[in-house]
Structures are given as C-alpha cells and as structure tokens.
Write a protein that holds these residues in place. Structure first.
Motif, PDB file in Angstrom:
ATOM      1  N   ARG A 154      -2.256 -12.241 -13.225  1.00 51.57           N
ATOM      2  CA  ARG A 154      -3.703 -12.295 -13.446  1.00 51.57           C
ATOM      3  C   ARG A 154      -4.490 -11.796 -12.226  1.00 51.57           C
ATOM      4  O   ARG A 154      -5.720 -11.761 -12.250  1.00 51.57           O
ATOM      5  CB  ARG A 154      -4.141 -13.717 -13.798  1.00 51.57           C
ATOM      6  N   CYS A 155      -3.786 -11.437 -11.157  1.00 53.80           N
ATOM      7  CA  CYS A 155      -4.430 -10.837  -9.984  1.00 53.80           C
ATOM      8  C   CYS A 155      -4.663  -9.351 -10.255  1.00 53.80           C
ATOM      9  O   CYS A 155      -3.705  -8.603 -10.461  1.00 53.80           O
ATOM     10  CB  CYS A 155      -3.570 -10.989  -8.742  1.00 53.80           C
ATOM     11  N   LEU A 156      -5.908  -8.941 -10.249  1.00 50.81           N
ATOM     12  CA  LEU A 156      -6.241  -7.540 -10.473  1.00 50.81           C
ATOM     13  C   LEU A 156      -6.557  -6.874  -9.134  1.00 50.81           C
ATOM     14  O   LEU A 156      -7.109  -7.508  -8.235  1.00 50.81           O
ATOM     15  CB  LEU A 156      -7.447  -7.411 -11.406  1.00 50.81           C
ATOM     16  N   GLY A 157      -6.221  -5.612  -9.018  1.00 46.02           N
ATOM     17  CA  GLY A 157      -6.539  -4.925  -7.771  1.00 46.02           C
ATOM     18  C   GLY A 157      -6.053  -3.491  -7.767  1.00 46.02           C
ATOM     19  O   GLY A 157      -5.361  -3.038  -8.681  1.00 46.02           O
ATOM     20  N   ASN A 158      -6.426  -2.792  -6.709  1.00 39.48           N
ATOM     21  CA  ASN A 158      -6.051  -1.382  -6.538  1.00 39.48           C
ATOM     22  C   ASN A 158      -5.568  -1.120  -5.119  1.00 39.48           C
ATOM     23  O   ASN A 158      -5.686  -0.015  -4.604  1.00 39.48           O
ATOM     24  CB  ASN A 158      -7.245  -0.473  -6.861  1.00 39.48           C
ATOM     25  N   LEU A 159      -5.017  -2.159  -4.488  1.00 40.61           N
ATOM     26  CA  LEU A 159      -4.575  -2.079  -3.102  1.00 40.61           C
ATOM     27  C   LEU A 159      -3.595  -0.934  -2.881  1.00 40.61           C
ATOM     28  O   LEU A 159      -3.680  -0.215  -1.885  1.00 40.61           O
ATOM     29  CB  LEU A 159      -3.936  -3.409  -2.694  1.00 40.61           C
ATOM     30  N   ALA A 160      -2.671  -0.736  -3.806  1.00 41.10           N
ATOM     31  CA  ALA A 160      -1.650   0.299  -3.624  1.00 41.10           C
ATOM     32  C   ALA A 160      -2.255   1.683  -3.501  1.00 41.10           C
ATOM     33  O   ALA A 160      -1.757   2.525  -2.752  1.00 41.10           O
ATOM     34  CB  ALA A 160      -0.667   0.267  -4.790  1.00 41.10           C
ATOM     35  N   GLU A 161      -3.360   1.924  -4.216  1.00 42.68           N
ATOM     36  CA  GLU A 161      -3.957   3.258  -4.261  1.00 42.68           C
ATOM     37  C   GLU A 161      -5.005   3.514  -3.187  1.00 42.68           C
ATOM     38  O   GLU A 161      -5.213   4.658  -2.777  1.00 42.68           O
ATOM     39  CB  GLU A 161      -4.599   3.510  -5.626  1.00 42.68           C
ATOM     40  N   VAL A 162      -5.701   2.470  -2.724  1.00 49.56           N
ATOM     41  CA  VAL A 162      -6.819   2.691  -1.795  1.00 49.56           C
ATOM     42  C   VAL A 162      -6.707   1.913  -0.487  1.00 49.56           C
ATOM     43  O   VAL A 162      -7.504   2.119   0.423  1.00 49.56           O
ATOM     44  CB  VAL A 162      -8.176   2.371  -2.464  1.00 49.56           C
ATOM     45  N   ILE A 203       0.842  -1.206   0.000  1.00 47.96           N
ATOM     46  CA  ILE A 203       0.000   0.000   0.000  1.00 47.96           C
ATOM     47  C   ILE A 203       0.871   1.248   0.000  1.00 47.96           C
ATOM     48  O   ILE A 203       1.845   1.341   0.760  1.00 47.96           O
ATOM     49  CB  ILE A 203      -0.931   0.004   1.229  1.00 47.96           C
ATOM     50  N   SER A 204       0.518   2.222  -0.827  1.00 45.54           N
ATOM     51  CA  SER A 204       1.230   3.500  -0.835  1.00 45.54           C
ATOM     52  C   SER A 204       0.348   4.648  -0.359  1.00 45.54           C
ATOM     53  O   SER A 204       0.856   5.649   0.163  1.00 45.54           O
ATOM     54  CB  SER A 204       1.754   3.810  -2.232  1.00 45.54           C
ATOM     55  N   THR A 205      -0.965   4.504  -0.520  1.00 48.88           N
ATOM     56  CA  THR A 205      -1.881   5.550  -0.056  1.00 48.88           C
ATOM     57  C   THR A 205      -3.249   4.938   0.190  1.00 48.88           C
ATOM     58  O   THR A 205      -3.531   3.812  -0.241  1.00 48.88           O
ATOM     59  CB  THR A 205      -1.980   6.694  -1.095  1.00 48.88           C
ATOM     60  N   ARG A 206      -4.094   5.659   0.901  1.00 49.65           N
ATOM     61  CA  ARG A 206      -5.469   5.223   1.172  1.00 49.65           C
ATOM     62  C   ARG A 206      -6.328   6.469   1.317  1.00 49.65           C
ATOM     63  O   ARG A 206      -5.817   7.578   1.451  1.00 49.65           O
ATOM     64  CB  ARG A 206      -5.564   4.329   2.418  1.00 49.65           C
ATOM     65  N   ARG A 207      -7.649   6.290   1.292  1.00 51.22           N
ATOM     66  CA  ARG A 207      -8.570   7.423   1.424  1.00 51.22           C
ATOM     67  C   ARG A 207      -9.253   7.391   2.785  1.00 51.22           C
ATOM     68  O   ARG A 207      -9.626   6.322   3.286  1.00 51.22           O
ATOM     69  CB  ARG A 207      -9.638   7.360   0.328  1.00 51.22           C
ATOM     70  N   TYR A 208      -9.452   8.578   3.370  1.00 59.62           N
ATOM     71  CA  TYR A 208     -10.192   8.721   4.621  1.00 59.62           C
ATOM     72  C   TYR A 208     -11.385   9.646   4.389  1.00 59.62           C
ATOM     73  O   TYR A 208     -11.261  10.681   3.721  1.00 59.62           O
ATOM     74  CB  TYR A 208      -9.317   9.330   5.722  1.00 59.62           C
ATOM     75  N   ALA A 209     -12.521   9.279   4.948  1.00 59.21           N
ATOM     76  CA  ALA A 209     -13.707  10.127   4.873  1.00 59.21           C
ATOM     77  C   ALA A 209     -13.500  11.391   5.692  1.00 59.21           C
ATOM     78  O   ALA A 209     -12.828  11.378   6.733  1.00 59.21           O
ATOM     79  CB  ALA A 209     -14.924   9.363   5.374  1.00 59.21           C
ATOM     80  N   ASP A 210     -14.073  12.491   5.234  1.00 63.13           N
ATOM     81  CA  ASP A 210     -13.981  13.750   5.963  1.00 63.13           C
ATOM     82  C   ASP A 210     -14.874  13.732   7.193  1.00 63.13           C
ATOM     83  O   ASP A 210     -15.869  12.994   7.251  1.00 63.13           O
ATOM     84  CB  ASP A 210     -14.400  14.916   5.067  1.00 63.13           C
ATOM     85  N   GLN A 211     -14.543  14.542   8.168  1.00 60.17           N
ATOM     86  CA  GLN A 211     -15.370  14.688   9.359  1.00 60.17           C
ATOM     87  C   GLN A 211     -16.749  15.184   8.933  1.00 60.17           C
ATOM     88  O   GLN A 211     -16.874  16.076   8.096  1.00 60.17           O
ATOM     89  CB  GLN A 211     -14.729  15.666  10.327  1.00 60.17           C
TER      90      GLN A 211
END
Length: 333
Positions: A274-282, A41-49
């Motif tokens: 063949r493994c697809l994903g977006n783990l690094a971004e989210v 993982i390099s980044t993730r998203r957090y919901a705003d207050q």
C-alpha cells in the motif's frame, strides 16, 4: 460553516536529464547493485546548467492550475531547500512567471517536510478566510548542493517539482485535507545540513571547512529517527480523524529511501504494497517528493478517487509532519 482546504488540481515537472546508477559508477566507488539494495533508486533527474528551482516550480504549478481549471490563486507557497537565491524568496518570482502579480507568495524551508508544512500553512489561510485558493509547490534542484564526490548523498538525491491547487470547501468532501500534525527537534540540526553560507558560518570569523558548502547527512542516525517520528505523526492524524490503519488505502511517504518506507509501513502495521511512490525513477527529491509521487500515482492509476490516503514526511531541522485525505476526482493537465 467550517472551511476546509480541498485538493482541486495536481501537477509535476521533471528535468529532461536522466542520471542512471551506471553513470554514477563511472566517478564514484559504488555499483548499481549497491545503490539499488541500499536505497531502492535506479535513476534520478538533474536540472540542466542554466536552469533553476523556479523553472521547475513554474512547470509543476502550471500543470496543477490547468488540472484545477484555474489561472490564478490567492496564495502561492513554494517549499524548497534550494531557492534561486538566498534573498529574496522564490515564490514571488514563481507567481509572477505564472501570470499572478499582487498575490501573496512566500517560501517554506523545512527541507523534506517542506511540502507538508506548506500544505498546513495554506490550509490555515483558507480556514481563516484569508484566502479562498492556494498553489502549494515543492521544488528542488538538489544537484546544485551535492558534493559530486560524496557517495552517501550523490546516489540518493535528484531534482524535480510537484504541486497541488487547494480551494475552500466542505470538510466532509473528497479532497479535503484532514488535520495536519507537525513537529520539530532543533537538537538534530547537524544531522541533515549545509554548514556554510548562513549567518552562523559567515559571522563566525572563520573560513568554511572544505566541503561545508555542500549538503551532508548522517544517514544511519537519521534512519530510525525518521521511522519513529513519521510513525508517531501518522498515528496522531489517524487518531484525530478516527481512522483505523486498516482503512488506509495508500501511504505516500517522503521518498527518502526504500528501506525507510518499508520500515515505516511495518511500524504502522500497514501492508508494504500500500506504499505508493516513484523513488526508483526519480530518487529523493526532498520537498518535491510527495507531490511528485502523488501526481505520478494519480496519472498511472495507482491512486484512485475515494481512496483514503496518508501523507507523511521527515526532514532536516529536524522536522516531520503528516496529514490524511480522501483522494478526489481530478482532471489530468
């Protein structure tokens, strides 16, 4: 005629706030290299207050409905570990916010396997003739239950939502869900948990221990259980459909940890590419991870119509599940 649940639309929603590894290193004893090497993982998203899980669910649901060319469905299922409130469920509010009053709506609580449990529930209602269409959403605001001082969990999890619309159709058409394999093992309930806040703690007569209000996970113990259970579950649905592992074009596993996904591919005998994903971004978005990964792969062209796709997940409970389908032609909202 046998009725199958067919994927007819897809959508996702991510909070605007991006949290990089570099930001986490300012308050945690860790480094960007440590996080990347152990999780991918390099980044993730957090919901705003001021926002909530339902807000993300509505965003993803609206996109999926638009993709399907629909404004309503018969059933809304929300898979989440982080509902807006302990009571009532989040799904009725989501349905209402999407302009659907009077439809069936309920939550599914199976942590990271929640989306697959939701798919299986919705597919069963369609197969039984109880519903002709369904909106299945995985939505999480895991940042709301993370201990900000816990390096083991804070670097892994993020917020987001993904959704699919299902319609009644022919079992042989593209997009039709194959058999769903689901399982659980309650003996492992303490491995992935929030210990405080439920009836077990509230009726114990004892105050919660410090930190029990936060999510906790025994990562090392979970790792090989996850790989073993997902491998077994994947093989079960492949055997049930007579699909050889070499015929699988894409594996979309729960986006838990890159090392788990790599070990799963190796265990199945599937090339890692063949493994697809977006783990690094989210990051790990729990119940939202599979529909988010599907939507992003569909949008960027990694996932194409006619490909044989294997879905699998492992989560708290302990729970696990898998299904398989041929990816259909879908419009993009």
């Amino acid at each position: 005629m046998n009725r199958a649940a067919v994927v007819a639309g897809i959508g996702s929603c991510l909070p605007a706030r991006s949290v990089s590894n570099a930001e986490l290193t300012t308050r945690l004893d860790t480094t960007d290299e440590w996080i990347r090497s152990r999780t991918g993982i390099s980044t993730r998203r957090y919901a705003d207050q001021g926002s909530a899980t339902s807000d993300l669910a509505v965003g993803a649901g609206a996109q999926a409905l638009k993709s399907a060319g629909q404004t309503s469905v018969d059933v809304v299922v929300v898979a989440t570990t982080t509902p807006d409130r302990p009571c009532p469920g989040t799904a009725p509010l989501v349905a209402s916010q999407l302009g659907m009053t009077g439809v069936a709506a309920f939550d599914v609580a199976a942590v990271c396997t929640g989306f697959l449990y939701g798919l299986a529930n919705a597919a069963g209602l369609i197969a039984a003739g109880t519903a002709s269409s369904a909106l299945v959403i995985g939505a999480e605001t895991f940042s709301s239950i993370l201990n900000p001082d816990d390096r083991a969990t804070s670097v892994i999890f993020g917020d987001g939502a993904g959704a699919v619309v299902l319609r009644a159709g022919d079992p042989e058409e593209a997009g039709a869900l194959g058999p769903c394999d689901l399982g659980s093992d309650g003996e492992g309930q303490d491995l992935i948990t929030v210990r405080a806040g439920g009836s077990r703690q509230r009726l114990s007569g004892k105050a919660p221990e410090p930190g029990d209000e936060y999510f906790s996970m025994a990562g090392k113990e979970v790792f090989w259980r996850a790989v073993r259970r997902m491998t077994e579950s994947c093989r079960a649905v492949l055997d049930a459909t007579g699909t050889a592992i070499g015929e699988v074009d894409a594996l979309v596993g729960h986006q838990a940890n890159q090392r788990i996904l790599a070990s799963l591919a190796d265990s199945l005998g599937l090339p890692r590419e063949r493994c697809l994903g977006n783990l690094a971004e989210v990051g790990n978005t729990a119940a939202a991870s599979i529909p988010l990964a599907l939507d992003h792969a569909h949008a960027n062209g990694e996932l194409r119509a006619g490909q044989r796709v294997l879905l699998t997940a492992f989560g708290g409970g302990l729970t696990w599940g898998s299904t398989v389908l041929t990816w259909p032609v879908l419009s993009r909202a």
